[in-house]
Design a protein around this motif. Structure first.
Motif, PDB file in Angstrom:
ATOM      1  N   VAL A 166      -3.515  17.115   3.762  1.00 34.80           N
ATOM      2  CA  VAL A 166      -3.941  15.727   3.982  1.00 34.80           C
ATOM      3  C   VAL A 166      -2.920  14.757   3.399  1.00 34.80           C
ATOM      4  CG1 VAL A 166      -5.783  14.058   3.461  1.00 34.80           C
ATOM      5  CG2 VAL A 166      -6.359  16.472   3.818  1.00 34.80           C
ATOM      6  N   ASP A 167      -2.632  13.678   4.115  1.00 30.52           N
ATOM      7  CA  ASP A 167      -1.764  12.613   3.599  1.00 30.52           C
ATOM      8  C   ASP A 167      -2.121  11.317   4.330  1.00 30.52           C
ATOM      9  OD1 ASP A 167       1.115  12.681   1.896  1.00 30.52           O
ATOM     10  OD2 ASP A 167       0.869  10.937   3.220  1.00 30.52           O
ATOM     11  N   PRO A 168      -2.041  10.165   3.632  1.00 29.78           N
ATOM     12  CA  PRO A 168      -2.381   8.905   4.307  1.00 29.78           C
ATOM     13  C   PRO A 168      -1.231   8.298   5.107  1.00 29.78           C
ATOM     14  CG  PRO A 168      -1.939   8.487   2.000  1.00 29.78           C
ATOM     15  CD  PRO A 168      -1.823   9.969   2.191  1.00 29.78           C
ATOM     16  N   MET A 205      11.470  19.449 -10.430  1.00 31.36           N
ATOM     17  CA  MET A 205      10.004  19.294 -10.494  1.00 31.36           C
ATOM     18  C   MET A 205       9.345  19.992  -9.310  1.00 31.36           C
ATOM     19  SD  MET A 205      10.102  15.321 -11.673  1.00 31.36           S
ATOM     20  CE  MET A 205       8.357  14.946 -11.727  1.00 31.36           C
ATOM     21  N   ARG A 206       9.920  19.811  -8.120  1.00 31.79           N
ATOM     22  CA  ARG A 206       9.390  20.457  -6.918  1.00 31.79           C
ATOM     23  C   ARG A 206       9.429  21.982  -7.063  1.00 31.79           C
ATOM     24  NH1 ARG A 206       9.861  20.296  -1.241  1.00 31.79           N
ATOM     25  NH2 ARG A 206       8.421  18.546  -1.229  1.00 31.79           N
ATOM     26  N   SER A 207      10.558  22.513  -7.583  1.00 29.56           N
ATOM     27  CA  SER A 207      10.685  23.975  -7.660  1.00 29.56           C
ATOM     28  C   SER A 207       9.692  24.543  -8.677  1.00 29.56           C
ATOM     29  CB  SER A 207      12.122  24.391  -7.971  1.00 29.56           C
ATOM     30  OG  SER A 207      12.371  24.217  -9.343  1.00 29.56           O
ATOM     31  N   ILE A 213      -3.625  17.978  -1.087  1.00 29.30           N
ATOM     32  CA  ILE A 213      -3.851  16.524  -1.088  1.00 29.30           C
ATOM     33  C   ILE A 213      -2.510  15.820  -1.302  1.00 29.30           C
ATOM     34  CG2 ILE A 213      -5.092  14.616  -2.171  1.00 29.30           C
ATOM     35  CD1 ILE A 213      -7.077  16.662  -3.264  1.00 29.30           C
ATOM     36  N   GLY A 214      -2.128  14.956  -0.352  1.00 32.48           N
ATOM     37  CA  GLY A 214      -0.840  14.242  -0.453  1.00 32.48           C
ATOM     38  C   GLY A 214       0.298  15.171  -0.096  1.00 32.48           C
ATOM     39  N   CYS A 215       0.260  15.726   1.111  1.00 32.76           N
ATOM     40  CA  CYS A 215       1.198  16.807   1.499  1.00 32.76           C
ATOM     41  C   CYS A 215       2.594  16.298   1.811  1.00 32.76           C
ATOM     42  CB  CYS A 215       0.648  17.566   2.701  1.00 32.76           C
ATOM     43  SG  CYS A 215       0.560  16.552   4.192  1.00 32.76           S
ATOM     44  N   SER A 243      -2.223  19.536  -5.439  1.00 32.11           N
ATOM     45  CA  SER A 243      -1.736  18.191  -5.134  1.00 32.11           C
ATOM     46  C   SER A 243      -0.516  17.904  -6.003  1.00 32.11           C
ATOM     47  CB  SER A 243      -2.825  17.157  -5.421  1.00 32.11           C
ATOM     48  OG  SER A 243      -2.326  15.867  -5.131  1.00 32.11           O
ATOM     49  N   SER A 244       0.627  17.686  -5.359  1.00 28.79           N
ATOM     50  CA  SER A 244       1.872  17.459  -6.102  1.00 28.79           C
ATOM     51  C   SER A 244       2.309  16.004  -6.016  1.00 28.79           C
ATOM     52  CB  SER A 244       3.005  18.311  -5.521  1.00 28.79           C
ATOM     53  OG  SER A 244       2.587  19.626  -5.332  1.00 28.79           O
ATOM     54  N   PHE A 245       2.311  15.323  -7.137  1.00 30.56           N
ATOM     55  CA  PHE A 245       2.923  13.996  -7.264  1.00 30.56           C
ATOM     56  C   PHE A 245       2.298  12.973  -6.295  1.00 30.56           C
ATOM     57  CE2 PHE A 245       6.130  17.457  -7.699  1.00 30.56           C
ATOM     58  CZ  PHE A 245       6.097  17.509  -9.077  1.00 30.56           C
ATOM     59  N   GLU A 289       0.840  -1.199   0.000  1.00 34.43           N
ATOM     60  CA  GLU A 289       0.000   0.000   0.000  1.00 34.43           C
ATOM     61  C   GLU A 289       0.880   1.256   0.000  1.00 34.43           C
ATOM     62  OE1 GLU A 289      -3.400   2.006  -0.125  1.00 34.43           O
ATOM     63  OE2 GLU A 289      -3.319  -0.193  -0.180  1.00 34.43           O
ATOM     64  N   SER A 290       0.488   2.272  -0.780  1.00 32.68           N
ATOM     65  CA  SER A 290       1.332   3.474  -0.938  1.00 32.68           C
ATOM     66  C   SER A 290       1.634   4.157   0.404  1.00 32.68           C
ATOM     67  CB  SER A 290       0.654   4.467  -1.881  1.00 32.68           C
ATOM     68  OG  SER A 290      -0.627   4.811  -1.393  1.00 32.68           O
ATOM     69  N   SER A 291       0.648   4.192   1.293  1.00 33.89           N
ATOM     70  CA  SER A 291       0.871   4.898   2.576  1.00 33.89           C
ATOM     71  C   SER A 291       1.941   4.172   3.401  1.00 33.89           C
ATOM     72  CB  SER A 291      -0.431   4.976   3.372  1.00 33.89           C
ATOM     73  OG  SER A 291      -0.941   3.676   3.563  1.00 33.89           O
ATOM     74  N   ARG A 335      13.799   9.589   5.047  1.00 28.32           N
ATOM     75  CA  ARG A 335      14.812   9.881   4.024  1.00 28.32           C
ATOM     76  C   ARG A 335      14.270  10.768   2.899  1.00 28.32           C
ATOM     77  NH1 ARG A 335      16.322   4.990   1.425  1.00 28.32           N
ATOM     78  NH2 ARG A 335      14.486   4.069   2.361  1.00 28.32           N
ATOM     79  N   TYR A 336      12.961  11.008   2.910  1.00 28.58           N
ATOM     80  CA  TYR A 336      12.309  11.656   1.759  1.00 28.58           C
ATOM     81  C   TYR A 336      12.937  13.012   1.420  1.00 28.58           C
ATOM     82  CZ  TYR A 336       8.713  13.560  -1.277  1.00 28.58           C
ATOM     83  OH  TYR A 336       8.061  14.126  -2.349  1.00 28.58           O
ATOM     84  N   ASP A 337      13.101  13.872   2.394  1.00 31.35           N
ATOM     85  CA  ASP A 337      13.587  15.235   2.112  1.00 31.35           C
ATOM     86  C   ASP A 337      15.002  15.208   1.530  1.00 31.35           C
ATOM     87  OD1 ASP A 337      11.236  16.301   2.934  1.00 31.35           O
ATOM     88  OD2 ASP A 337      11.953  16.957   4.902  1.00 31.35           O
ATOM     89  N   TYR A 350      -6.594   9.239   2.741  1.00 28.73           N
ATOM     90  CA  TYR A 350      -6.370   9.138   1.301  1.00 28.73           C
ATOM     91  C   TYR A 350      -7.162  10.222   0.580  1.00 28.73           C
ATOM     92  CZ  TYR A 350      -4.275   4.577   2.127  1.00 28.73           C
ATOM     93  OH  TYR A 350      -3.451   3.571   2.546  1.00 28.73           O
ATOM     94  N   ALA A 351      -6.735  10.503  -0.647  1.00 29.81           N
ATOM     95  CA  ALA A 351      -7.430  11.521  -1.438  1.00 29.81           C
ATOM     96  C   ALA A 351      -8.918  11.188  -1.578  1.00 29.81           C
ATOM     97  CB  ALA A 351      -6.772  11.623  -2.810  1.00 29.81           C
ATOM     98  N   ARG A 352      -9.214   9.894  -1.766  1.00 25.84           N
ATOM     99  CA  ARG A 352     -10.618   9.505  -1.973  1.00 25.84           C
ATOM    100  C   ARG A 352     -11.469   9.763  -0.738  1.00 25.84           C
ATOM    101  NH1 ARG A 352      -7.294   5.250  -2.264  1.00 25.84           N
ATOM    102  NH2 ARG A 352      -7.255   3.729  -0.572  1.00 25.84           N
TER     103      ARG A 352
HETATM  104  C1  LIG Z   1       5.897  11.681  -3.979  1.00 28.37           C
HETATM  105  S1  LIG Z   1       5.196  12.057  -2.434  1.00 28.37           S
HETATM  106  C2  LIG Z   1       4.745  13.780  -2.693  1.00 28.37           C
HETATM  107  C3  LIG Z   1       4.669  14.560  -1.422  1.00 28.37           C
HETATM  108  C4  LIG Z   1       4.603  16.067  -1.604  1.00 28.37           C
HETATM  109  N1  LIG Z   1       3.380  16.450  -2.251  1.00 28.37           N
HETATM  110  C5  LIG Z   1       5.798  16.558  -2.382  1.00 28.37           C
HETATM  111  O1  LIG Z   1       5.658  16.969  -3.538  1.00 28.37           O
HETATM  112  O2  LIG Z   1       6.908  16.488  -1.839  1.00 28.37           O
HETATM  113  C6  LIG Z   1       3.639  11.247  -2.550  1.00 28.37           C
HETATM  114  C7  LIG Z   1       2.762  11.431  -1.331  1.00 28.37           C
HETATM  115  O3  LIG Z   1       1.447  10.970  -1.655  1.00 28.37           O
HETATM  116  C8  LIG Z   1       0.935  10.286  -0.541  1.00 28.37           C
HETATM  117  N2  LIG Z   1      -0.119   9.364  -1.030  1.00 28.37           N
HETATM  118  C9  LIG Z   1       0.008   8.055  -1.344  1.00 28.37           C
HETATM  119  N3  LIG Z   1      -1.177   7.562  -1.719  1.00 28.37           N
HETATM  120  C10 LIG Z   1      -2.069   8.595  -1.661  1.00 28.37           C
HETATM  121  C11 LIG Z   1      -3.461   8.709  -1.927  1.00 28.37           C
HETATM  122  N4  LIG Z   1      -4.180   7.668  -2.374  1.00 28.37           N
HETATM  123  N5  LIG Z   1      -4.054   9.903  -1.688  1.00 28.37           N
HETATM  124  C12 LIG Z   1      -3.327  10.973  -1.265  1.00 28.37           C
HETATM  125  N6  LIG Z   1      -2.007  10.917  -1.015  1.00 28.37           N
HETATM  126  C13 LIG Z   1      -1.383   9.750  -1.213  1.00 28.37           C
HETATM  127  C14 LIG Z   1       2.139   9.597   0.069  1.00 28.37           C
HETATM  128  O4  LIG Z   1       1.910   9.234   1.423  1.00 28.37           O
HETATM  129  C15 LIG Z   1       3.215  10.658  -0.106  1.00 28.37           C
HETATM  130  O5  LIG Z   1       3.297  11.507   0.999  1.00 28.37           O
END
Ligand SMILES: C[S@@+](CC[C@H](N)C(=O)[O-])C[C@H]1O[C@@H](n2cnc3c(N)ncnc32)[C@H](O)[C@@H]1O
Length: 279
Positions: free
Chosen positions: A81-83, A39-41, A60-62, A131-133, A14-16, A25-27, A110-112
């Motif tokens: 919001v983020d899962p 892409m972020r910039s 959405i997906g912060c 909502s980014s990525f 599952e993505s979460s 490690r994400y940052d 989740y977004a849904r």
């Molecule tokens: C690539 S990261 C992007 C995070 C941030 N928006 C950024 O650009 O740095 C993807 C994010 O989407 C979240 N995510 C995964 N599934 C999701 C869903 N179904 N709905 C919303 N967010 C979701 C993940 O937990 C993760 O934090």
């Protein structure tokens, strides 16, 4: 979209949960990977251009919260919001350290699920959303579109960056390196997507598919490829090998990303939607 059982049989999680494991490690990866950083910039530039101080926004997906905190610093209020609990923990600890952190409210989901999640927020409707990525992990974009239609003011903007199904740079590299399977990756029903050490699944949608879902409530007012000229971020080793060309590529990309045809062939697509006024 495969069921939970099918996904676990394929070793996909599952993505979460994938992001829970990756959160610490994400940052650092985002800084190290020059394509991700670009892409972020670009996305943040678009957010700064679109939203104004005082706006009341939904994200959405912060993830780890950088975009929400940047907009809060500029005077916006953000419901983010983020899962993934792991990603939210990183975001909350940054917000606790920043004086403007109180302008961001973090919610898990989740977004849904945003329809139910934000229904009790006192400051509805939102002036806009972004909502980014993140939405490519979402299986049900229809629910997202309906909820945003309920909670974004008429005339308000919704920015969304989603993975594109047809990526020209990936196709060309697949041909050039004689790895045709690389080009077909996004066309399979399940696109396997590596997050750190684990695999989750992602849905690569065409521009047409995304627009079809949002079109009943939102008009597409701008579209760009993100990026168009650069390869997808997982090919970061190319930019490490040729660091000098990265800057040149960025300049060319920024100039070509909105050209007809090319704008629909990026690794991701950045949509600017505007909430329609009721008929
Ligand atoms: C690539 S990261 C992007 C995070 C941030 N928006 C950024 O650009 O740095 C993807 C994010 O989407 C979240 N995510 C995964 N599934 C999701 C869903 N179904 N709905 C919303 N967010 C979701 C993940 O937990 C993760 O934090």
């Amino acid at each position: 979209m495969p069921s939970m059982t099918e996904r676990s049989q394929l070793g996909l999680i599952e993505s979460s949960l994938a992001y829970d494991r990756y959160a610490s490690r994400y940052d650092a990866v985002l800084i190290e990977n020059k394509i991700n950083a670009y892409m972020r910039s670009q996305m943040m530039d678009e957010e700064r251009r679109t939203f104004s101080p005082g706006d009341n926004l939904l994200e959405i997906g912060c993830g780890t919260g950088d975009e929400a905190l940047e907009l809060a610093k500029r005077g916006c209020r953000v419901v983010a919001v983020d899962p993934s609990e792991g990603m939210l923990n990183q975001a909350r600890s940054k917000a606790n350290r920043a004086p403007f952190g109180v302008r961001v409210k973090f919610l898990k989901g989740y977004a849904r699920e945003i329809g139910a999640l934000v229904s009790t927020i006192e400051t509805l409707p939102f002036d806009g959303a972004y909502s980014s990525f993140a939405l490519s992990y979402e299986t049900n974009l229809e629910l997202v579109s309906e909820a945003l239609a309920l909670y974004i003011k008429p005339g308000g903007f919704f920015l969304a960056a989603l993975m594109n199904r047809i990526c020209a740079a990936e196709g060309l590299l697949a041909i050039g390196t004689l790895h045709p399977s690389m080009a077909g990756r996004r066309l399979a029903p399940i696109t396997r997507h590596k997050v750190g050490q684990v695999n989750t699944s992602i849905i690569a949608r065409t521009v047409h598919d995304v627009n079809r879902v949002f079109n009943p409530f939102f008009k597409l007012v701008d579209l760009r490829g993100l990026p168009v000229v650069l390869p997808p971020a997982y090919m970061n080793r190319l930019t490490r090998r040729f660091p000098g060309v990265m800057e040149l590529f960025e300049q060319v990309d920024a100039k070509t990303a909105r050209l007809p045809i090319l704008r629909g062939l990026g690794d991701h697509s950045l949509f600017r939607f505007r909430r329609r006024h009721a008929a």
